[in-house]
Design an enzyme around this catalytic site. Structure first.
Site, short mmCIF file in Angstrom:
data_model
loop_
_atom_site.label_atom_id
_atom_site.label_comp_id
_atom_site.label_asym_id
_atom_site.label_seq_id
_atom_site.Cartn_x
_atom_site.Cartn_y
_atom_site.Cartn_z
CE LYS A 190 -7.22 0.16 6.19
NZ LYS A 190 -7.83 0.38 4.88
CD GLN B 95 -6.82 -4.54 4.31
OE1 GLN B 95 -7.76 -5.23 4.68
NE2 GLN B 95 -6.99 -3.30 3.86
CB CYS C 93 -3.58 3.16 -1.63
SG CYS C 93 -4.76 4.45 -1.30
CG HIS D 162 -1.92 0.97 1.38
ND1 HIS D 162 -1.67 2.28 1.70
CD2 HIS D 162 -3.26 0.86 1.24
CE1 HIS D 162 -2.82 2.94 1.75
NE2 HIS D 162 -3.79 2.11 1.46
CG ASP E 181 0.45 -2.20 6.29
OD1 ASP E 181 -0.52 -2.37 7.06
OD2 ASP E 181 0.37 -1.59 5.22
N1 PMP Z 1 -1.80 -0.52 4.65
C1 PMP Z 1 -2.75 -1.29 4.13
C2 PMP Z 1 -2.43 -2.68 3.69
C3 PMP Z 1 -4.04 -0.77 3.99
O1 PMP Z 1 -5.00 -1.53 3.45
C4 PMP Z 1 -4.30 0.56 4.40
C5 PMP Z 1 -5.67 1.19 4.23
N2 PMP Z 1 -6.26 0.96 2.97
C6 PMP Z 1 -3.27 1.30 4.96
C7 PMP Z 1 -2.04 0.73 5.08
C8 PMP Z 1 -3.48 2.70 5.45
O2 PMP Z 1 -4.31 2.71 6.56
P1 PMP Z 1 -4.92 4.09 7.06
O3 PMP Z 1 -5.52 4.75 5.87
O4 PMP Z 1 -5.97 3.66 8.04
O5 PMP Z 1 -3.83 4.86 7.69
#
Ligand code: PMP
Length: 435
Positions: free
Chosen positions: A239, A216, A391, A136, A213
């Site tokens: 999430k 997910q 993203c 991401h 990270d």
């Molecule tokens: N890493 C991953 C794998 C994500 O799916 C996301 C959110 N789509 C993020 C980081 C970023 O998280 P946040 O927008 O809540 O900071």
């Protein structure tokens, strides 16, 4: 879950009862972007504002005491969800902020902040930061920036055609110059689970820090950061059935002690003179300013809600959903990005052995139909999916795509919803005159 148990879970989520687009029942398949919230999370936040609202860690009055207690209890609840101690959890505004905190903390150490204890974090020309091609942007751009600011080199683990990480060159990618290895536990595009044990072991052998990270993974399966043996990890409340505006950074205690703070100001200090300041111990050292107390307390309630359901049961339910979702691969013209089946991790996965090797987030493209059009046809049927690059532009580029659609489930998703999605998707190409 038994059908009755799943019905009870759904009844906990008020939003799932609503209709959209002229009375169609909502089929919410965008939980990887943000999850819905159970009533207990909403009630906990409201109760905080109605009964306990006060600034924490100061104020010698009853409300301040109760608010502080609730805030610190939430830290214990969230820590318990991921198998760590409360003082190893730093509140952040979300996963993105957590990653930036670590990257900028390393930069501050490189600038000489943090003294001798922080020397272990220093990074410079010739040093390497390793990420993956599946990240991401939140776990890529901060490392690009750190590399640009320090003269370090960014390298990455490539992704195979099947969406899994290509670890064949891992021994060459992790070198004695590698200082940080940052990677997603689970891809938000392919749903693939990364071999954390293997990558973390390679990083440890090279003396590199690991940053996981876990956005997910934490909402969908049992996760234990101590057992996974990573140095830092991040995830977001929104999430994980919790509120927006709050997330958690896990750090190994001795690393949190040594890492210089990034945001400075009130509440993170011990002694302040006009010349200099000594900082509070972690986690407070990283929590300058008035904190997102109500959101943290709501996050605590979400963590307890998940733990009470049992993360093994959550993972088993979602594995079933993933299998159902993946049947879209049988629809003519539909191509699934990433693993097309749900397998079980083997013994080499260490603490993750026996868990599913992918989660119920399935990205796909439909021959001859733009992802945005796919999204619109599904939306007309009341089905919410995500479209775009999620993203993760480099990963889409790897697959030769600019965009895809993604259906992603959570603990409250039903097999009937997945069936409704599959049926609607089966009609998409005909709708656009593609068959
Ligand atoms: N890493 C991953 C794998 C994500 O799916 C996301 C959110 N789509 C993020 C980081 C970023 O998280 P946040 O927008 O809540 O900071």
């Amino acid at each position: 879950f038994t059908p009755a148990e799943l019905a009870a879970v759904r009844a906990d989520f008020p939003l799932l009862g609503r209709t959209v687009r002229d009375g169609k029942p909502l089929v919410y398949l965008d939980s990887a972007a943000t999850s819905q919230k159970p009533q207990v999370v909403l009630d906990t936040e409201v109760d905080f504002y109605e009964q306990r609202n006060a600034a924490v860690h100061r104020g010698a009055h009853a409300l301040a005491e109760e608010a502080t207690e609730a805030f610190e209890h939430a830290r214990e609840q969230v820590a318990a969800l991921v198998g760590v101690e409360a003082d190893e959890i730093v509140w952040t505004a979300g996963a993105t902020m957590g990653i930036n905190l670590v990257a900028t903390g390393i930069q501050n150490a490189t600038l000489g902040r943090g003294g001798a204890a922080a020397e272990q974090f220093r990074i410079g020309p010739g040093d390497e930061i390793l990420v993956t091609e599946a990240e991401h942007h939140s776990n890529l751009v901060p490392w690009q920036e750190l590399a640009a600011r320090t003269g370090a080199t960014l390298r990455w683990i490539p992704v195979r055609e099947d969406g899994r990480l290509d670890l064949s060159g891992l021994d060459d990618l992790v070198t004695e110059r590698t200082r940080v290895v940052a990677f997603a536990h689970v891809s938000n595009v392919t749903g693939a689970v990364a071999p954390v044990a293997r990558i973390a072991a390679a990083a440890r052998d090279a003396g590199a820090l690991t940053v996981l990270d876990a956005c997910q993974s934490v909402p969908h399966r049992p996760v234990d950061f101590h057992a996974l043996d990573v140095d830092f990890a991040v995830f977001s409340a929104h999430k994980t059935l919790g509120p927006t505006g709050v997330g958690a950074l896990y750090g190994r205690r001795e690393l949190l002690e040594a890492l210089p703070p990034v945001t400075t100001g009130g509440s993170m200090v011990e002694v302040v003179t006009m010349e200099a300041t000594t900082f509070a111990p972690p986690p407070l050292k990283f929590e300058a300013g008035t904190q997102m107390v109500a959101q943290a307390v709501g996050f605590g309630a979400a963590a307890d809600y998940l733990r009470e359901l049992g993360m093994d049961a959550v993972a088993a339910h979602e594995a079933e959903l993933a299998e159902e979702l993946l049947k879209i691969g049988e629809i003519p013209g539909v191509r699934v990005l990433g693993p097309e089946t749900v397998g079980t991790l083997g013994e080499d996965a260490g603490p993750e052995a026996g868990l599913p090797d992918r989660v119920a987030a399935v990205s796909f493209v439909v021959d001859g139909v733009h992802a945005h059009d796919v999204g619109q046809v599904l939306d007309d049927a009341g089905i919410a999916v995500r479209v775009g690059h999620h993203c993760a532009q480099p990963l889409h580029r790897r697959f030769g795509l600019a965009a895809s659609a993604r259906a992603s489930a959570a603990v409250y998703t039903t097999l009937d919803e997945v069936t409704a999605f599959r049926e609607a998707l089966a009609g998409v190409r005909a709708f656009f005159g593609e068959e």
